[in-house]
Write a protein that holds these residues in place. Structure first.
Motif, PDB file in Angstrom:
ATOM      1  N   LEU A 138      14.242  23.197  29.511  1.00 16.42           N
ATOM      2  CA  LEU A 138      13.775  22.337  28.426  1.00 16.42           C
ATOM      3  C   LEU A 138      12.330  21.912  28.634  1.00 16.42           C
ATOM      4  CD1 LEU A 138      16.947  20.104  28.103  1.00 16.42           C
ATOM      5  CD2 LEU A 138      16.361  22.155  26.826  1.00 16.42           C
ATOM      6  N   ASP A 139      11.843  22.168  29.820  1.00 21.52           N
ATOM      7  CA  ASP A 139      10.459  21.816  30.148  1.00 21.52           C
ATOM      8  C   ASP A 139       9.683  23.106  30.377  1.00 21.52           C
ATOM      9  OD1 ASP A 139      10.811  18.800  30.465  1.00 21.52           O
ATOM     10  OD2 ASP A 139      12.294  19.551  31.893  1.00 21.52           O
ATOM     11  N   TRP A 140       8.611  23.263  29.639  1.00 19.62           N
ATOM     12  CA  TRP A 140       7.849  24.487  29.777  1.00 19.62           C
ATOM     13  C   TRP A 140       6.354  24.174  29.850  1.00 19.62           C
ATOM     14  CZ3 TRP A 140       9.061  22.444  25.164  1.00 19.62           C
ATOM     15  CH2 TRP A 140       8.105  22.478  24.161  1.00 19.62           C
ATOM     16  N   LEU A 141       5.676  25.123  30.463  1.00 20.89           N
ATOM     17  CA  LEU A 141       4.233  25.007  30.643  1.00 20.89           C
ATOM     18  C   LEU A 141       3.606  26.316  30.179  1.00 20.89           C
ATOM     19  CD1 LEU A 141       2.507  23.498  33.748  1.00 20.89           C
ATOM     20  CD2 LEU A 141       1.728  25.691  32.892  1.00 20.89           C
ATOM     21  N   THR A 142       2.693  26.235  29.266  1.00 20.03           N
ATOM     22  CA  THR A 142       2.072  27.429  28.686  1.00 20.03           C
ATOM     23  C   THR A 142       0.661  27.602  29.231  1.00 20.03           C
ATOM     24  OG1 THR A 142       3.357  27.261  26.652  1.00 20.03           O
ATOM     25  CG2 THR A 142       1.339  28.560  26.562  1.00 20.03           C
ATOM     26  N   VAL A 143       0.390  28.784  29.763  1.00 18.24           N
ATOM     27  CA  VAL A 143      -0.943  29.135  30.247  1.00 18.24           C
ATOM     28  C   VAL A 143      -1.538  30.155  29.279  1.00 18.24           C
ATOM     29  CG1 VAL A 143      -2.266  30.149  32.142  1.00 18.24           C
ATOM     30  CG2 VAL A 143      -0.291  28.691  32.641  1.00 18.24           C
ATOM     31  N   VAL A 144      -2.763  29.911  28.861  1.00 21.06           N
ATOM     32  CA  VAL A 144      -3.426  30.752  27.855  1.00 21.06           C
ATOM     33  C   VAL A 144      -4.527  31.575  28.519  1.00 21.06           C
ATOM     34  CG1 VAL A 144      -4.827  30.729  25.758  1.00 21.06           C
ATOM     35  CG2 VAL A 144      -2.895  29.162  25.983  1.00 21.06           C
ATOM     36  N   PHE A 145      -4.610  32.835  28.124  1.00 17.75           N
ATOM     37  CA  PHE A 145      -5.639  33.738  28.634  1.00 17.75           C
ATOM     38  C   PHE A 145      -6.614  34.027  27.489  1.00 17.75           C
ATOM     39  CE2 PHE A 145      -1.785  34.216  30.973  1.00 17.75           C
ATOM     40  CZ  PHE A 145      -2.184  34.315  32.305  1.00 17.75           C
ATOM     41  N   GLU A 146      -7.836  33.566  27.659  1.00 20.27           N
ATOM     42  CA  GLU A 146      -8.840  33.680  26.603  1.00 20.27           C
ATOM     43  C   GLU A 146      -9.757  34.867  26.892  1.00 20.27           C
ATOM     44  OE1 GLU A 146     -12.511  31.026  24.764  1.00 20.27           O
ATOM     45  OE2 GLU A 146     -11.005  30.075  26.038  1.00 20.27           O
ATOM     46  N   ALA A 147      -9.881  35.764  25.925  1.00 20.15           N
ATOM     47  CA  ALA A 147     -10.684  36.966  26.073  1.00 20.15           C
ATOM     48  C   ALA A 147     -11.649  37.093  24.891  1.00 20.15           C
ATOM     49  CB  ALA A 147      -9.778  38.192  26.150  1.00 20.15           C
ATOM     50  N   PRO A 148     -12.605  38.021  24.959  1.00 20.89           N
ATOM     51  CA  PRO A 148     -13.528  38.212  23.825  1.00 20.89           C
ATOM     52  C   PRO A 148     -12.775  38.711  22.590  1.00 20.89           C
ATOM     53  CG  PRO A 148     -14.388  39.215  25.826  1.00 20.89           C
ATOM     54  CD  PRO A 148     -12.964  38.848  26.106  1.00 20.89           C
ATOM     55  N   PRO A 149     -13.363  38.581  21.415  1.00 21.13           N
ATOM     56  CA  PRO A 149     -12.723  39.106  20.189  1.00 21.13           C
ATOM     57  C   PRO A 149     -12.473  40.607  20.293  1.00 21.13           C
ATOM     58  CG  PRO A 149     -14.545  37.632  19.658  1.00 21.13           C
ATOM     59  CD  PRO A 149     -14.618  37.874  21.128  1.00 21.13           C
ATOM     60  N   ASP A 150     -11.478  41.074  19.536  1.00 18.60           N
ATOM     61  CA  ASP A 150     -11.132  42.502  19.476  1.00 18.60           C
ATOM     62  C   ASP A 150     -10.790  43.062  20.854  1.00 18.60           C
ATOM     63  OD1 ASP A 150     -11.624  42.532  16.692  1.00 18.60           O
ATOM     64  OD2 ASP A 150     -13.775  42.773  17.084  1.00 18.60           O
ATOM     65  N   SER A 151      -9.921  42.361  21.559  1.00 17.01           N
ATOM     66  CA  SER A 151      -9.491  42.828  22.884  1.00 17.01           C
ATOM     67  C   SER A 151      -8.129  43.505  22.840  1.00 17.01           C
ATOM     68  CB  SER A 151      -9.432  41.633  23.857  1.00 17.01           C
ATOM     69  OG  SER A 151     -10.697  41.082  24.083  1.00 17.01           O
ATOM     70  N   ASP A 152      -7.702  43.944  21.650  1.00 23.80           N
ATOM     71  CA  ASP A 152      -6.362  44.512  21.532  1.00 23.80           C
ATOM     72  C   ASP A 152      -6.242  45.891  22.166  1.00 23.80           C
ATOM     73  OD1 ASP A 152      -8.104  45.408  19.583  1.00 23.80           O
ATOM     74  OD2 ASP A 152      -6.507  45.871  18.158  1.00 23.80           O
ATOM     75  N   ARG A 153      -7.343  46.494  22.620  1.00 18.32           N
ATOM     76  CA  ARG A 153      -7.288  47.784  23.322  1.00 18.32           C
ATOM     77  C   ARG A 153      -7.608  47.637  24.818  1.00 18.32           C
ATOM     78  NH1 ARG A 153      -7.499  52.162  19.581  1.00 18.32           N
ATOM     79  NH2 ARG A 153      -7.825  51.425  17.457  1.00 18.32           N
ATOM     80  N   ASN A 154      -7.829  46.412  25.264  1.00 12.83           N
ATOM     81  CA  ASN A 154      -8.176  46.179  26.674  1.00 12.83           C
ATOM     82  C   ASN A 154      -6.890  46.086  27.491  1.00 12.83           C
ATOM     83  OD1 ASN A 154      -9.183  45.406  29.142  1.00 12.83           O
ATOM     84  ND2 ASN A 154     -10.387  43.677  28.375  1.00 12.83           N
ATOM     85  N   VAL A 155      -6.457  47.210  28.053  1.00 14.16           N
ATOM     86  CA  VAL A 155      -5.184  47.260  28.774  1.00 14.16           C
ATOM     87  C   VAL A 155      -5.206  46.409  30.032  1.00 14.16           C
ATOM     88  CG1 VAL A 155      -4.615  49.543  27.857  1.00 14.16           C
ATOM     89  CG2 VAL A 155      -5.912  49.353  29.998  1.00 14.16           C
ATOM     90  N   ALA A 156      -6.387  46.088  30.540  1.00 16.21           N
ATOM     91  CA  ALA A 156      -6.468  45.293  31.768  1.00 16.21           C
ATOM     92  C   ALA A 156      -5.907  43.880  31.554  1.00 16.21           C
ATOM     93  CB  ALA A 156      -7.925  45.204  32.243  1.00 16.21           C
ATOM     94  N   ILE A 157      -5.990  43.378  30.320  1.00 14.21           N
ATOM     95  CA  ILE A 157      -5.469  42.043  30.038  1.00 14.21           C
ATOM     96  C   ILE A 157      -3.964  42.005  30.229  1.00 14.21           C
ATOM     97  CG2 ILE A 157      -5.157  40.288  28.255  1.00 14.21           C
ATOM     98  CD1 ILE A 157      -7.829  41.114  27.088  1.00 14.21           C
ATOM     99  N   GLY A 158      -3.271  43.027  29.703  1.00 12.45           N
ATOM    100  CA  GLY A 158      -1.827  43.087  29.856  1.00 12.45           C
ATOM    101  C   GLY A 158      -1.419  43.122  31.317  1.00 12.45           C
ATOM    102  N   ALA A 159      -2.104  43.922  32.127  1.00 12.87           N
ATOM    103  CA  ALA A 159      -1.792  43.995  33.557  1.00 12.87           C
ATOM    104  C   ALA A 159      -2.087  42.669  34.251  1.00 12.87           C
ATOM    105  CB  ALA A 159      -2.599  45.132  34.192  1.00 12.87           C
ATOM    106  N   PHE A 160      -3.166  42.009  33.817  1.00 14.62           N
ATOM    107  CA  PHE A 160      -3.549  40.723  34.419  1.00 14.62           C
ATOM    108  C   PHE A 160      -2.486  39.651  34.127  1.00 14.62           C
ATOM    109  CE2 PHE A 160      -6.172  36.785  34.402  1.00 14.62           C
ATOM    110  CZ  PHE A 160      -6.637  36.857  35.714  1.00 14.62           C
TER     111      PHE A 160
END
Length: 590
Positions: A261-283
């Motif tokens: 019931l308790d959650w903590l959300t961490v956000v990863f902020e990247a430059p615009p149009d990063s939908d092809r940057n596979v390194a983000i998914g691995a990170f």
């Protein structure tokens, strides 16, 4: 079977139900306070006088809050009733002074005049200190706490008018017989006979012993209060008691299902149009794996998890394909699907998220997870990607705990600095500054020790209590030291002056503390845990500060007098220079 209901709406509903019952506790406190005042003065009129004056200031306070557009949330709803108890306690001091004057043959008007002049300085000092302690709460950038500070400051400010000005003026309009006053004084002196023994703490040898004991208690309380927790210590909703139905349901669901019931959300902020940057998914995948192994983490649901799930699904459910894709085109195609879900990414993957579900929201759990997330952020870097902490209810709680921790020391220092400045302006004496503040410091650390033993964390509810306990607890010191300074200015020795000061003020001061404690101790029965914690802690601190004022303060004043002997008579403010009766020790007639 059993129906279990959780969720934000259910939690807020239970809190609202608990807050609605606060009027019952306040009614009980009002009744107990009235009975206690009557027991002290044995007069209906004197009983009604401080209560009516305090209620008048409450009406003014509520009207001012309405004009300013403020309401009363579950945290601030208790403040008006605390302010009411403060007003009654100061009213008892006025009654004590007036009855003593009547017993010595004064008219009601003369007794009221002397009460006004005799208590104006200590009463004003006490109330201004209380206002300063409330105002320091504005330093915490949490709207609920700031609203509490404004509410309380307004109420205490009105007390200066209603209890230091209105009450003696109203009392002067009454007529009391000398027989009543003599009976009241006789009854008071009968109750005060044991003060002979208490006054002996001001004897030089006993004073040294008492100061040594206070120093030992101070050292022990400092040691025992180490490691006190910032935040909550119990699972479930922190606003509700552990046995509340919502918390029992919450614990049962978290134990029976893989969901917290308790959650903590961490956000990863990247430059615009990063939908092809596979390194983000691995990170993000690496982060999620590391966080899932942290104690207190029940599960992690992240953007990388969705990449794995969709990649497996688009490959006929093959377990081998439950991986983060490394092909940019495949990666972009999966992102187009995941973007339709809420809470994992935005359309161009410039912001992705990992949701960490915790076993509970205890301070130890949240601090461990935040520490691990910060460690990952510091040791793992990806170009142009920033790790942002943290959303979710646990993330908000972590931010609140951080602000509470940062605000605690500055707020305490401001309150103590205000006390030192006010004492110096009133008495121009270093001894007075030390004698009034050192016992308060001992009481403060005893309070921290008390919190640790009862598993009460330092939160937005208890931090104001500790600050207010100092600002209100100094009342006793002001009243006692004010009489001491007056008698020293008349040429009495330190022991004689302290004996007379305790004879005059001790019984009223004890009753003042009892009145304050009665006004808040009923909160401990509230169904809301933070209100119960506030009630227990405030009542305890009022009594501890009373004990310190009646023992450590007189003893420390005597010791300081020997270490720093006076070269001339004590400075006495002109407003205190009115003729005063020679006050004897309780039980000594003539």
């Amino acid at each position: 079977f059993e129906i279990q209901i959780i969720g934000f709406a259910k939690q807020i509903g239970d809190i609202a139900d608990g807050a609605s019952g606060v009027l019952e506790f306040c009614g009980i406190a009002l009744l107990l306070t009235g009975l206690a005042v009557y027991w002290y003065c044995r007069s209906i009129r004197f009983t009604m006088l401080p209560i009516v004056c305090s209620l008048t200031s409450l009406v003014w306070q509520f009207g001012t809050l309405r004009l300013l557009g403020y309401g009363l949330d579950p945290l601030a709803v208790l403040v008006p009733f605390l302010v009411f108890a403060i007003g009654v306690s100061h009213g008892v001091q006025q009654i004590n002074f007036i009855v003593r004057g009547l017993a010595h043959g004064k008219t009601t008007e003369q007794a009221a005049r002397e009460s006004f002049t005799g208590l104006l300085i200590p009463g004003t000092l006490a109330l201004i200190t209380a206002i300063v302690s409330f105002i320091t709460l504005v330093l915490i950038p949490i709207p609920m706490v700031r609203e509490l500070a404004i509410t309380a400051s307004i109420g205490v400010g009105y007390k200066i008018v209603t209890n230091l000005l209105m009450l003696p003026v109203a009392a002067s309009l009454f007529t009391f017989t000398k027989e009543y006053a003599e009976k009241a004084m006789l009854k008071r002196e009968e109750r005060s006979r044991w003060l002979h023994a208490l006054a002996r703490v001001a004897e030089p040898r006993n004073a040294i012993i008492a100061v040594s004991i206070a120093a030992a208690i101070f050292g022990l309380s400092v040691w025992q209060s180490r490691g006190r927790v910032i935040g909550t210590l119990q699972p479930g909703a922190p606003e509700l008691r552990p046995e509340a139905r919502f918390n029992r349901d919450a614990v049962a669901i978290s134990e029976g299902y893989d969901m917290g019931l308790d959650w903590l959300t961490v956000v990863f902020e990247a430059p615009p149009d990063s939908d092809r940057n596979v390194a983000i998914g691995a990170f993000v995948d690496d982060f999620a794996w590391r966080m899932s192994n942290i104690p207190g983490v029940m599960s992690v649901d992240s953007y990388a998890n969705q990449l794995r799930l969709y990649n497996e699904g688009y490959n006929e459910g093959s377990p081998k394909m439950s991986v983060v894709p490394i092909d940019p085109m495949n990666y972009a195609g999966l992102n187009a699907e995941i973007a339709r879900l809420r809470g994992y990414m935005n359309k161009d993957a410039s912001m992705t998220a990992a949701h960490i579900y915790l076993t509970d929201h205890k301070a130890q759990t949240i601090n461990g997870v935040i520490r691990a997330a910060k460690e990952f952020r510091d040791t793992h870097r990806l170009e142009n990607v920033k790790v942002r902490l943290a959303a979710g209810n646990a993330g908000v709680q972590a931010a609140i705990n951080d602000e509470v921790e940062k605000s605690e020391l500055p707020m305490m220092l401001y309150v103590y600095a205000a006390i030192l400045i006010l004492v110096f302006l009133a008495y121009r004496d270093l001894r007075a500054m030390l004698a009034c503040c050192m016992p308060l410091a001992v009481g403060t650390f005893i309070g921290y020790w008390f919190m640790k033993e009862l598993q009460i964390g330092l939160t937005v509810a208890t931090l104001p209590v500790m600050v207010l306990a100092v600002g209100i607890g100094v009342d006793y010191a002001f009243y006692i030291y004010n009489r001491l300074q007056l008698h020293l200015g008349e040429g009495a020795t330190i022991y004689q002056a302290m004996e007379k000061a305790l004879a005059f003020e001790a019984m009223a001061t004890i009753f003042t503390a009892i009145t304050l404690a009665l006004g808040v101790v009923t909160w401990s029965f509230s169904p809301l845990k933070f209100q119960a914690d506030m009630g227990k802690l405030l009542a305890f601190m009022f009594i501890v500060n009373l004990i310190m004022a009646l023992t450590a303060l007189p003893a420390l004043a005597v010791v300081l007098e020997r270490i720093l002997p006076r070269k001339s008579r004590a400075h006495v403010s002109e407003i205190l220079s009115h003729p005063v009766d020679k006050i004897g020790i309780p039980g000594r007639r003539g």
